[in-house]
Design a protein around this motif. Structure first.
Motif, PDB file in Angstrom:
ATOM      1  N   ILE A 233      -6.014   2.005   2.098  1.00 15.26           N
ATOM      2  CA  ILE A 233      -6.170   3.671   2.575  1.00 15.26           C
ATOM      3  C   ILE A 233      -6.482   4.209   1.580  1.00 15.26           C
ATOM      4  O   ILE A 233      -7.410   5.375   1.811  1.00 15.26           O
ATOM      5  CB  ILE A 233      -4.421   3.573   2.839  1.00 15.26           C
ATOM      6  CG1 ILE A 233      -4.111   2.948   3.774  1.00 15.26           C
ATOM      7  CG2 ILE A 233      -4.519   5.329   3.375  1.00 15.26           C
ATOM      8  CD1 ILE A 233      -2.493   2.721   4.414  1.00 15.26           C
ATOM      9  N   ALA A 234      -6.353   4.210  -0.020  1.00 16.91           N
ATOM     10  CA  ALA A 234      -7.174   5.437  -0.625  1.00 16.91           C
ATOM     11  C   ALA A 234      -8.448   5.193  -0.313  1.00 16.91           C
ATOM     12  O   ALA A 234      -8.883   5.566  -0.810  1.00 16.91           O
ATOM     13  CB  ALA A 234      -6.082   4.320  -2.081  1.00 16.91           C
ATOM     14  N   GLU A 235      -8.515   3.836  -0.702  1.00 13.26           N
ATOM     15  CA  GLU A 235     -10.021   3.420  -0.493  1.00 13.26           C
ATOM     16  C   GLU A 235     -11.106   4.541   0.453  1.00 13.26           C
ATOM     17  O   GLU A 235     -11.739   4.774   0.840  1.00 13.26           O
ATOM     18  CB  GLU A 235     -10.573   1.777  -0.289  1.00 13.26           C
ATOM     19  CG  GLU A 235     -10.425   1.205  -2.125  1.00 13.26           C
ATOM     20  CD  GLU A 235     -10.624   0.003  -1.931  1.00 13.26           C
ATOM     21  OE1 GLU A 235     -10.862  -0.687  -1.122  1.00 13.26           O
ATOM     22  OE2 GLU A 235      -9.783  -0.749  -2.496  1.00 13.26           O
ATOM     23  N   ALA A 236     -10.179   3.998   2.032  1.00 10.21           N
ATOM     24  CA  ALA A 236     -10.657   4.811   2.749  1.00 10.21           C
ATOM     25  C   ALA A 236     -10.688   6.080   2.764  1.00 10.21           C
ATOM     26  O   ALA A 236     -11.653   6.863   3.205  1.00 10.21           O
ATOM     27  CB  ALA A 236      -9.691   4.559   4.349  1.00 10.21           C
ATOM     28  N   ILE A 237      -9.697   7.248   2.097  1.00  9.74           N
ATOM     29  CA  ILE A 237      -9.834   7.971   1.923  1.00  9.74           C
ATOM     30  C   ILE A 237     -10.698   8.619   1.100  1.00  9.74           C
ATOM     31  O   ILE A 237     -12.376   9.280   1.868  1.00  9.74           O
ATOM     32  CB  ILE A 237      -8.128   8.982   1.093  1.00  9.74           C
ATOM     33  CG1 ILE A 237      -7.359   8.717   2.040  1.00  9.74           C
ATOM     34  CG2 ILE A 237      -8.491  10.184   0.885  1.00  9.74           C
ATOM     35  CD1 ILE A 237      -6.110   8.647   1.591  1.00  9.74           C
ATOM     36  N   VAL A 238     -11.059   8.044   0.063  1.00  6.35           N
ATOM     37  CA  VAL A 238     -12.313   8.320  -1.092  1.00  6.35           C
ATOM     38  C   VAL A 238     -14.090   8.066  -0.350  1.00  6.35           C
ATOM     39  O   VAL A 238     -14.648   8.903  -0.401  1.00  6.35           O
ATOM     40  CB  VAL A 238     -11.982   7.164  -2.388  1.00  6.35           C
ATOM     41  CG1 VAL A 238     -13.519   7.553  -2.874  1.00  6.35           C
ATOM     42  CG2 VAL A 238     -10.818   7.926  -3.189  1.00  6.35           C
ATOM     43  N   ALA A 239     -13.903   7.070   0.894  1.00  8.07           N
ATOM     44  CA  ALA A 239     -15.144   6.959   1.579  1.00  8.07           C
ATOM     45  C   ALA A 239     -15.422   8.263   2.432  1.00  8.07           C
ATOM     46  O   ALA A 239     -16.483   8.489   2.676  1.00  8.07           O
ATOM     47  CB  ALA A 239     -14.729   5.413   2.199  1.00  8.07           C
TER      48      ALA A 239
END
Lengths: 156, 288, 402
Positions: C245-251
């Motif tokens: 989820i965090a990665e998706a936010i950053v992406a």
């Protein structure tokens, strides 16, 4: 002057940076027109306003080019010396010196009569062209040096 | 990136600050010209700055006024420093007012000086204009001390008028030496001057050197350095062996304040002596 | 906040009972987020972080969650910055404002030393600098890069800045991965964000959807882990999907950058274009106001001031931020080297993006966009670079004022 000394002198003239490498026939013609001259310190080679009828090829010594007026002390704007030439007022009308030229070190020079040199260059336009190719860089360099002097770079 | 930044040991009050000057005593003051003064100074305490290399500079500090970058024109093993200062601003005019016994602050020496190591075995062409002579004088002292390390040594020194020539007595003694040739020229002179008149570049055609194995050291006004560098390079000196001493607004002198940048260089740290090879692209551009 | 209630897990003398190790991800619920402040206070840190002041989000001392810009966001574009209400209560729902962390390491005004005249000599007392345990709360990825840049400037050379090093040695870097990009952001182009890579002690990601409002925490250093260990019982080991989820936010943030700039070859591009006609156009707009250099997180230029007392027995040496846009910056023998606005803007940009590489082995730009937002006439360096890169354009418009 013995012929030996004359030959030495002519050889020195041929090796002068201003003349070296010119067409040999042209060089010989110039050397034939040349007269050896010597000037003591403070002796004048030229006077501003006087008829300019010679080109000096400087073999040794140093000459100060001065300008001045009644209300301004004489100012030396440039010195020229061995390996250089002095005077171009003989080449263009009205054939008058534009500055004083005074020896500041004993001068040994070749003096070439301006009228004779002009005739030589007119009769041999290819020599005239060679001569101008030598003369223009001298003028250009003096002009550039004068420009740098105008900047007065040491005054900050 | 840096992993961790440790506290600086010099930040303690006892150890000093890299920007804090040391007190020196003015021992002698000599008037060179109407606006130029030579100060001979010595440490007031046991603490002194390290011995400067030829071409390095120090920050001289007039108490309560400020600091100015000043080249070192001589130094002695006992810590004595000699500086020639031209009175052109607030700080330099305060320095020019100093009298023997007064105190002046010193920090340094800073920057990279003349590459004498690289110049060994080579001919040296040294061209100084005006106040460019003081930072080059230590080079001449090095040459006199180790004359066999260098080939021909040719010096050209130019000033505005004969009255603006500094180190006049010393110039006379240098002219009498047989192990180097010095030509002195001025931009304009009266009738009492029997020397050369013309900008320094007019003396270059007379200078003899082997371009392929020559180092040229040039110091003076920036225009003069640029034209002289061009002229010696045209005579065959390699641009990377042609060195000029740059001047910029050095404030911290340790590449922290940003003022003295010239293109990619911090003149205070990477210079003041820089190769013409590195400087050429920037010298041609106005207001870099 | 009393330490005892804040960290019930800590034993006598602050000894930690339960430990969070470096690299172990934990989740902290929004309701318990104040515990992080208490943990920092308990570990002896003063906290500085984002807070709303005078219509902008600035960095200042903060004491609790309530000091954060809860529910605020910023709308930024060239020459424009506005705070707006968000539709939610996000704590980090904005990007960077006019202030940067450098002011805590390189103060805008700082006394360096004091000299006292004694007899006919003087002594110099350097200003003592005490290390302060300061937590930089809410550093963005670009700002961590900026910190790495100023580390090189002040602490990477042969002579280092004592004050910077001392202050820098005792900070804790708590980073927040950006959940949105600002209108002038271009960290993706500069390779500095929005995901946090290096240089943080603790990394936070704010998660607003897919469950309750919460934070994913990842300690990257022992110091960061030690802070989390103080509140270990408040933390939940991160669920398997949280990192994704965090990665998706950053992406998502990376995909919505306000600006882009081709950053390769900038050093060469600028070196070869010192006489590009574009400089005249930008100089005609630039006011030399120095705003860009004041808000830039890496600009490091400073001036020194000599402050004597009335009878000049005591002198203070102060250092203050300076700018290459000031005319006096290049004063040399009574005149300035860079007299024109053109040369001063060119110096700033060629230094920031070009010669910085020569000097420090890195770009001086981290893509934070502050210089674009805070330029009163909206000069945009990404646009300037684009124009220079496009090749020699037409000369300055005749109507352009110098």
């Amino acid at each position: 002057m013995s012929s030996r000394t004359t030959e030495d002198f002519r050889e020195a003239v041929r090796r002068h940076p201003f003349l070296e490498g010119l067409d040999p026939a042209f060089l010989d013609a110039m050397v034939r027109l040349g007269v050896e001259r010597r000037f003591r310190v403070d002796e004048h080679l030229a006077r501003e306003g006087a008829p300019a009828n010679v080109l000096y090829i400087l073999l040794d010594g140093k000459v100060a080019l001065e300008v001045g007026a009644a209300d301004h002390p004489a100012l030396t704007v440039q010195t020229v010396g061995a390996g250089e030439v002095l005077g171009w007022s003989w080449l263009v009308a009205p054939y008058r010196w534009r500055f004083d030229a005074r020896a500041v070190k004993p001068v040994h020079a070749v003096e070439i009569e301006g009228g004779a040199l002009r005739r030589l260059l007119s009769e041999h336009p290819d020599w005239g062209y060679q001569f101008l190719l030598r003369f223009l860089p001298v003028l250009a360099e003096r002009l550039e040096n004068t420009r740098i002097q105008l900047l007065d770079i040491h005054a900050r | 990136m840096l992993a961790d930044v440790a506290p600086d040991p010099t930040s303690s009050a006892a150890a000093g600050h890299p920007l804090a000057p040391l007190p020196y005593r003015v021992r002698a003051v000599a008037t060179e010209t109407a606006d130029t003064t030579t100060l001979t100074i010595e440490p007031r305490s046991t603490r002194s700055v390290p011995a400067p290399a030829p071409g390095q500079f120090v920050m001289l500090y007039a108490f309560g006024v400020g600091e100015s970058p000043i080249g070192v024109s001589a130094h002695r093993a006992d810590g004595t420093l000699v500086h020639t200062v031209r009175n052109v601003g607030k700080v330099t005019s305060a320095l020019a007012r100093l009298t023997p016994g007064d105190t002046v602050g010193v920090r340094g020496p800073y920057g990279r000086g003349w590459p004498l190591q690289e110049a060994r075995g080579q001919d040296l062409v040294i061209v100084a204009g005006g106040l460019g002579l003081p930072p080059l004088r230590p080079v001449l002292y090095e040459v006199f001390e180790n004359r066999d390390r260098y080939g021909r040594v040719e010096v050209i020194y130019g000033a505005r008028t004969p009255k603006d020539l500094i180190y006049y007595e010393e110039l006379q003694s240098w002219r009498r030496r047989s192990d180097l040739r010095i030509q002195v020229t001025v931009d304009a002179a009266g009738r009492d001057w029997y020397g050369d008149v013309g900008v320094v570049t007019t003396r270059l055609p007379d200078v003899r050197f082997d371009g392929s194995r020559t180092s040229a050291f040039i110091c003076g006004p920036e225009i003069m350095m640029r034209l002289t560098a061009q002229a010696v390079v045209a005579r065959g000196v390699r641009p990377e062996a042609t060195w000029v001493s740059m001047e910029r607004n050095m404030k911290c002198a340790v590449a922290l304040c940003g003022h003295c940048q010239f293109g990619p260089t911090f003149v205070c740290r990477d210079g003041p002596v820089l190769s013409y090879r590195a400087l050429e692209p920037f010298l041609a551009v106005k207001e870099v | 906040m009393p330490l005892a209630t804040a960290t019930p897990q800590a034993g006598f003398g602050g000894q930690v009972v339960e430990e969070v190790r470096v690299g172990e991800r934990r989740t902290l619920d929004r309701q318990r987020f104040s515990r992080l402040f208490e943990a920092l206070a308990g570990a002896g840190y003063s906290i500085v972080g984002p807070t709303v002041r005078d219509g902008a989000i600035v960095y200042d001392q903060i004491r609790s969650v309530e000091d954060l810009p809860i529910g605020w966001t910023d709308r930024q574009s060239g020459g424009s910055y506005r705070l707006e209400r968000r539709g939610d209560a996000a704590l980090f729902g904005y990007t960077v404002g006019p202030s940067s962390w450098k002011k805590y390491l390189f103060p805008a005004r700082e006394r360096l030393w004091t000299a006292t005249r004694i007899g006919d000599s003087f002594t110099v007392r350097p200003e003592p600098v005490e290390p302060t345990r300061l937590a930089f709360f809410g550093m963005r990825a670009c700002e961590l890069s900026a910190l790495a840049v100023t580390d090189r400037v002040f602490a990477g050379g042969p002579v280092t800045d004592p004050g910077y090093r001392t202050r820098r040695s005792s900070i804790l870097r708590i980073a927040v991965q950006c959940g949105q990009a600002g209108g002038t952001c271009f960290c993706v182009s500069m390779g500095t964000g929005p995901g946090v890579r290096d240089g943080a002690d603790l990394v936070l990601t704010e998660i607003l959807d897919a469950g309750p409002h919460r934070f994913l925490l990842e300690p990257r250093t022992e110091e960061g882990a030690a802070v989390l260990s103080r509140i270990a019982s408040e933390l939940v080991p991160a669920a398997a999907g949280e990192a994704r989820i965090a990665e998706a936010i950053v992406a998502r943030t990376a995909a919505s950058m306000g600006r882009t700039m081709e950053a390769t070859g900038l050093r060469e591009l600028l070196r070869e274009n010192l006489e590009h006609p574009r400089w005249q156009l930008v100089a005609a707009r630039c006011l030399s106001c120095t705003n860009c250099t004041m808000v830039c997180p890496t600009c490091f230029c400073s001036a020194q001031e000599e402050v004597p007392d009335l009878d000049v027995t005591k002198v203070e040496r102060w250092r203050r931020w300076d700018s290459c846009f000031n005319l006096a910056f290049t004063e040399l023998h009574g005149a300035s080297v860079r007299k024109t606005g053109l040369s001063r803007y060119r110096q700033w940009l060629t230094h920031k993006l070009g010669t910085w590489h020569d000097q420090f082995g890195t770009s001086g730009c981290v893509g934070c966009g502050r210089c674009i937002t805070w330029c009163p006439v909206g000069i945009d360096l990404t646009e300037e670079i684009g124009a220079i890169r496009a090749g020699p354009g037409p000369a300055a418009a005749p109507g352009g004022k110098p």
